[in-house]
Design a protein around this motif. Structure first.
Motif, PDB file in Angstrom:
ATOM      1  N   ILE A  31      20.779  77.052  21.085  1.00 42.47           N
ATOM      2  CA  ILE A  31      22.218  77.213  20.916  1.00 42.47           C
ATOM      3  C   ILE A  31      22.471  78.697  20.739  1.00 42.47           C
ATOM      4  O   ILE A  31      21.945  79.326  19.818  1.00 42.47           O
ATOM      5  N   PHE A  32      23.211  79.248  21.682  1.00 38.99           N
ATOM      6  CA  PHE A  32      23.462  80.685  21.697  1.00 38.99           C
ATOM      7  C   PHE A  32      24.913  80.931  21.316  1.00 38.99           C
ATOM      8  O   PHE A  32      25.827  80.437  21.965  1.00 38.99           O
ATOM      9  N   GLY A  33      25.123  81.681  20.229  1.00 41.81           N
ATOM     10  CA  GLY A  33      26.479  81.911  19.744  1.00 41.81           C
ATOM     11  C   GLY A  33      27.014  83.258  20.187  1.00 41.81           C
ATOM     12  O   GLY A  33      26.287  84.251  20.200  1.00 41.81           O
ATOM     13  N   PHE A  34      28.286  83.259  20.557  1.00 40.06           N
ATOM     14  CA  PHE A  34      28.931  84.495  20.979  1.00 40.06           C
ATOM     15  C   PHE A  34      30.037  84.780  19.969  1.00 40.06           C
ATOM     16  O   PHE A  34      30.990  84.016  19.848  1.00 40.06           O
ATOM     17  N   LEU A  35      29.901  85.881  19.252  1.00 41.24           N
ATOM     18  CA  LEU A  35      30.866  86.195  18.213  1.00 41.24           C
ATOM     19  C   LEU A  35      31.580  87.491  18.530  1.00 41.24           C
ATOM     20  O   LEU A  35      30.980  88.398  19.091  1.00 41.24           O
ATOM     21  N   GLY A  36      32.821  87.558  18.115  1.00 41.87           N
ATOM     22  CA  GLY A  36      33.531  88.809  18.327  1.00 41.87           C
ATOM     23  C   GLY A  36      34.993  88.639  18.001  1.00 41.87           C
ATOM     24  O   GLY A  36      35.505  87.522  18.000  1.00 41.87           O
ATOM     25  N   PRO A  37      35.661  89.738  17.734  1.00 41.22           N
ATOM     26  CA  PRO A  37      37.086  89.650  17.383  1.00 41.22           C
ATOM     27  C   PRO A  37      37.922  89.193  18.586  1.00 41.22           C
ATOM     28  O   PRO A  37      37.430  89.158  19.711  1.00 41.22           O
ATOM     29  N   LYS A 169      29.458  69.155  15.106  1.00 35.91           N
ATOM     30  CA  LYS A 169      28.281  70.025  14.961  1.00 35.91           C
ATOM     31  C   LYS A 169      26.991  69.203  15.006  1.00 35.91           C
ATOM     32  O   LYS A 169      26.007  69.621  15.623  1.00 35.91           O
ATOM     33  N   ASP A 170      27.027  68.040  14.381  1.00 38.33           N
ATOM     34  CA  ASP A 170      25.845  67.156  14.464  1.00 38.33           C
ATOM     35  C   ASP A 170      25.561  66.803  15.920  1.00 38.33           C
ATOM     36  O   ASP A 170      24.416  66.790  16.359  1.00 38.33           O
ATOM     37  N   MET A 171      26.633  66.496  16.662  1.00 41.11           N
ATOM     38  CA  MET A 171      26.453  66.115  18.067  1.00 41.11           C
ATOM     39  C   MET A 171      25.905  67.277  18.891  1.00 41.11           C
ATOM     40  O   MET A 171      25.089  67.083  19.794  1.00 41.11           O
ATOM     41  N   ILE A 172      26.342  68.481  18.574  1.00 46.34           N
ATOM     42  CA  ILE A 172      25.840  69.666  19.297  1.00 46.34           C
ATOM     43  C   ILE A 172      24.348  69.850  18.998  1.00 46.34           C
ATOM     44  O   ILE A 172      23.548  70.114  19.890  1.00 46.34           O
ATOM     45  N   ARG A 173      23.976  69.640  17.737  1.00 45.19           N
ATOM     46  CA  ARG A 173      22.557  69.765  17.380  1.00 45.19           C
ATOM     47  C   ARG A 173      21.714  68.693  18.065  1.00 45.19           C
ATOM     48  O   ARG A 173      20.617  68.965  18.544  1.00 45.19           O
ATOM     49  N   GLU A 174      22.245  67.475  18.103  1.00 44.80           N
ATOM     50  CA  GLU A 174      21.507  66.402  18.788  1.00 44.80           C
ATOM     51  C   GLU A 174      21.354  66.711  20.279  1.00 44.80           C
ATOM     52  O   GLU A 174      20.331  66.407  20.881  1.00 44.80           O
ATOM     53  N   PHE A 175      22.407  67.312  20.826  1.00 44.75           N
ATOM     54  CA  PHE A 175      22.353  67.704  22.240  1.00 44.75           C
ATOM     55  C   PHE A 175      21.188  68.670  22.469  1.00 44.75           C
ATOM     56  O   PHE A 175      20.430  68.546  23.428  1.00 44.75           O
ATOM     57  N   ARG A 176      21.030  69.616  21.553  1.00 42.44           N
ATOM     58  CA  ARG A 176      19.911  70.560  21.671  1.00 42.44           C
ATOM     59  C   ARG A 176      18.571  69.847  21.504  1.00 42.44           C
ATOM     60  O   ARG A 176      17.610  70.136  22.219  1.00 42.44           O
ATOM     61  N   GLN A 177      18.540  68.914  20.546  1.00 43.41           N
ATOM     62  CA  GLN A 177      17.277  68.206  20.321  1.00 43.41           C
ATOM     63  C   GLN A 177      16.788  67.473  21.567  1.00 43.41           C
ATOM     64  O   GLN A 177      15.597  67.339  21.793  1.00 43.41           O
ATOM     65  N   ILE A 192      28.708  78.952  13.128  1.00 42.31           N
ATOM     66  CA  ILE A 192      27.741  79.696  13.930  1.00 42.31           C
ATOM     67  C   ILE A 192      26.426  79.821  13.167  1.00 42.31           C
ATOM     68  O   ILE A 192      25.343  79.630  13.730  1.00 42.31           O
ATOM     69  N   ASP A 193      26.554  80.120  11.888  1.00 39.38           N
ATOM     70  CA  ASP A 193      25.377  80.299  11.040  1.00 39.38           C
ATOM     71  C   ASP A 193      24.545  79.020  11.015  1.00 39.38           C
ATOM     72  O   ASP A 193      23.331  79.023  11.154  1.00 39.38           O
ATOM     73  N   GLU A 194      25.248  77.899  10.856  1.00 39.05           N
ATOM     74  CA  GLU A 194      24.580  76.594  10.785  1.00 39.05           C
ATOM     75  C   GLU A 194      23.925  76.201  12.097  1.00 39.05           C
ATOM     76  O   GLU A 194      22.857  75.624  12.121  1.00 39.05           O
ATOM     77  N   LEU A 195      24.651  76.478  13.212  1.00 34.65           N
ATOM     78  CA  LEU A 195      24.266  75.894  14.492  1.00 34.65           C
ATOM     79  C   LEU A 195      23.300  76.738  15.314  1.00 34.65           C
ATOM     80  O   LEU A 195      22.393  76.214  15.950  1.00 34.65           O
ATOM     81  N   SER A 212      18.536  86.297  15.761  1.00 35.54           N
ATOM     82  CA  SER A 212      18.755  85.029  15.081  1.00 35.54           C
ATOM     83  C   SER A 212      19.561  85.327  13.823  1.00 35.54           C
ATOM     84  O   SER A 212      19.458  86.425  13.258  1.00 35.54           O
ATOM     85  N   PRO A 213      20.386  84.390  13.378  1.00 35.87           N
ATOM     86  CA  PRO A 213      21.194  84.641  12.186  1.00 35.87           C
ATOM     87  C   PRO A 213      20.332  85.103  11.009  1.00 35.87           C
ATOM     88  O   PRO A 213      20.699  86.018  10.287  1.00 35.87           O
ATOM     89  N   ARG A 214      19.160  84.493  10.876  1.00 35.36           N
ATOM     90  CA  ARG A 214      18.291  84.839   9.751  1.00 35.36           C
ATOM     91  C   ARG A 214      17.816  86.297   9.843  1.00 35.36           C
ATOM     92  O   ARG A 214      17.937  87.062   8.881  1.00 35.36           O
ATOM     93  N   ASP A 215      17.325  86.664  11.000  1.00 43.51           N
ATOM     94  CA  ASP A 215      16.836  88.038  11.176  1.00 43.51           C
ATOM     95  C   ASP A 215      17.941  89.058  10.940  1.00 43.51           C
ATOM     96  O   ASP A 215      17.719  90.102  10.328  1.00 43.51           O
ATOM     97  N   LEU A 216      19.120  88.737  11.452  1.00 41.83           N
ATOM     98  CA  LEU A 216      20.227  89.686  11.310  1.00 41.83           C
ATOM     99  C   LEU A 216      20.639  89.824   9.855  1.00 41.83           C
ATOM    100  O   LEU A 216      20.928  90.915   9.387  1.00 41.83           O
TER     101      LEU A 216
END
Ligand SMILES: Nc1ncnc2c1ncn2[C@@H]1O[C@H](COP(=O)(O)OP(=O)(O)OP(=O)(O)O)[C@@H](O)[C@H]1O
Ligand SMILES: [Mg+2]
Lengths: 283, 241
Positions: A31-37, A169-177, A192-195, A212-216
């Protein structure tokens, strides 16, 4: 999986590049998140990736082939939800979904999906009579109807209540699984942080940071531990560096004082957002 | 074009849901009622006019109305991220109108047969109606995509009628001289009228052949050089939503 190299896009009626030379990869099954104003170029990037906007500069590879080499069968494997929910207002939820369902070779059962997002009881209501959150959920279901391998979601939880947002969000995670790959934009940092496995920050059409959110959070945080304790009825705090926590003063504090909180100094995505994009959050 | 049938069916379903089919049907009933009050001989001269009105005027209006709803609801965005191609989408729009015109032809023909026992050459009528409707669906799509809203579509439509349909009528009343009116066959409504009339009266062969070739060529040119480019432009604008 999806490889973007120095991609630039300029709308025909505009003099500035909406996306101005971005590089990133989206790996299979992430799951790749794109963040920005607002106005940064997130939706534009998504529309380029789903072949809605042609005439971009640079290179985009989709599963090892140039994006432009795909014809419309590209969409057999792709699910999209737009920023603004779109439906035929005078058709019911089911009629809307049935129409789209017939356009694909491979499809899934609508009933479990609608039940999951809480729209089954409203399936015979006209989409035009849906609330905003209901329309968004209907669009989310539509994106999943062809059992896609790729999902492109533009602010999918924006305007959805917390309970339904959790379900989506659960469904998005299951989709990735199940091996699916997701591109998602959002202003909601918690989501974004969660997913997301990896995120990229974009502002004014340029990528400012990626990881990755953690590394950042570690990279932008301080390598410190803050301990709050109570002494004579007052709250005191003491800051240690990560190296100091292996030393006596830290252990003494833990042993001898009435500890109330311990916080490591890694930061939040929200703070990174503000730092790397130079803009405060909309919300 | 595997999605064509699905799109055409879905389009009829929506025409019905958005009450546009009803509007079409009401007009159709009106023609039948009118036919009921006309004498057989008068009727025979009036029927070509009905078909002319339906396959030209109603087609442009109906296309305008459906595209107006689509523009309002931005549904083209979600259709363009399905396996449907742009050609399929546009072809379906044209086919729906062709089927609609053929329904009108069937209903009117059956009605006038039973009411007044009036018959005409159906075999010549069908290809004429199909071609005339194709041309005018394309014209309708083109006009509609250049219109901001339904009102401005109506204005474009009036202009079209005024520019292309009125001169032949003026000629009929002798307001325009013979030397000029010879060229009126180059006006799509006039060429259309020639083709529709083949089912009712004797028409010089060259006029019929010319009209067929002309309208087929016009359809192809319109599609390639006007409708498709305009549609692409509209898509680009829509994706900005
Ligand atoms: N259809 C369009 N025509 C011209 N310019 C556009 C169009 N759509 C977007 N832009 C411009 O492109 C830039 C990027 O817009 P984009 O919609 O990609 O931003 P975003 O990051 O998705 O913002 P938001 O968070 O508000 O959705 C903005 O400057 C915007 O004004
Ligand atoms: Mg956006």
């Amino acid at each position: 999986m999806i490889k973007v190299r120095n991609m630039r896009y300029k709308y025909r009626n505009s003099s500035q590049y909406a996306v101005d030379g971005v590089d990133f990869n989206i790996n299979e099954g992430e799951i790749f998140g794109f963040l920005g104003p607002s106005g940064a170029g997130k939706s534009t990037t998504q529309k380029v990736l789903i072949k809605l906007l042609s005439g971009f500069e640079g290179e985009i590879e989709h599963r090892g082939k140039p994006l432009a080499s795909y014809d419309d069968s590209f969409y057999q494997d792709v699910g999209v939800s737009f920023e603004m929910p779109i439906s035929f207002s005078k058709l019911t939820a089911i009629e809307n979904l049935d129409f789209f369902k017939r356009l694909y070779k491979k499809t899934v059962d609508i009933e479990p999906l609608l039940k999951r997002v809480g729209l089954w009881d409203d399936r015979d209501k006209k989409a035009g009579e849906f609330s905003k959150g209901m329309k968004i959920r209907l669009n989310f279901v539509r994106a999943l109807i062809n059992d896609p391998k790729f999902l492109f979601l533009d602010e999918p939880t924006n305007g959805v209540d917390p309970a339904n947002s959790r379900i989506m969000k659960d469904m998005i995670r299951e989709f990735r699984q199940k091996g699916g790959t997701v591109f998602i934009t959002s202003h909601i940092m918690g989501d974004i942080d969660e997913l997301c496995d990896r995120v990229a920050f974009i502002s004014q059409g340029k990528l400012r940071e990626e990881g990755s959110p953690r590394d950042l959070k570690i990279k932008y945080g301080k390598r410190t531990v803050n301990v709050e304790y109570r002494e004579n009825g007052d709250v005191h705090s003491q800051l240690f560096s990560m190296d100091e926590i292996k030393t006596e003063p830290f252990f003494n504090l833990l042993r001898n004082k009435e500890i109330e909180t311990i916080h490591s100094g890694e930061t939040t995505l929200e703070e990174i957002f503000i730092k790397v994009t130079g803009v405060k959050l909309r919300a | 074009m595997p999605n064509l049938l699905t799109l055409v069916k879905a389009e009829f379903f929506r025409l019905n849901k958005y009450n546009l089919f009803t509007a079409n049907f009401v007009v159709l009933i009106m023609w039948v009622v009118l036919a009921y009050f006309l004498e057989a001989e008068m009727l025979l001269r009036f029927i070509p006019f009905i078909f002319f009105m339906d396959s030209i005027m109603m087609t442009i209006l109906l296309v305008g109305a459906t595209l107006f709803y689509e523009k309002k609801e931005h549904t083209i965005n979600s259709i363009m991220v399905t396996p449907v191609t742009e050609h399929e989408f546009l072809t379906a729009k044209v086919l729906v109108n062709v089927v609609n015109s053929l329904i009108t032809v069937a209903v009117i023909s059956i009605a006038v047969y039973f009411i007044k026992e009036v018959t005409f050459n159906y075999l010549l009528l069908l290809p004429a109606i199909v071609l005339v409707t194709v041309v005018h669906s394309l014209i309708g799509i083109r006009l509609s995509y250049s219109a901001k809203d339904f009102t401005s579509h109506l204005i474009n439509y009036m202009l079209y009628v005024f520019i292309f349909a009125l001169p032949p009528i003026f000629a009929l009343f002798g307001i325009i001289s013979e030397s000029v009116s010879r060229f009126f066959i180059l006006l799509p409504p006039e060429a259309s009228s020639v083709l529709i009339n083949t089912a009712f009266t004797q028409i010089e062969a060259w006029r019929v052949v010319f009209s067929y070739i002309y309208l087929i060529a016009l359809s192809a040119m319109l599609y390639m050089f006007s409708v498709k480019p305009k549609f692409n432009e509209y898509l680009m604008k829509e994706t900005g939503v």
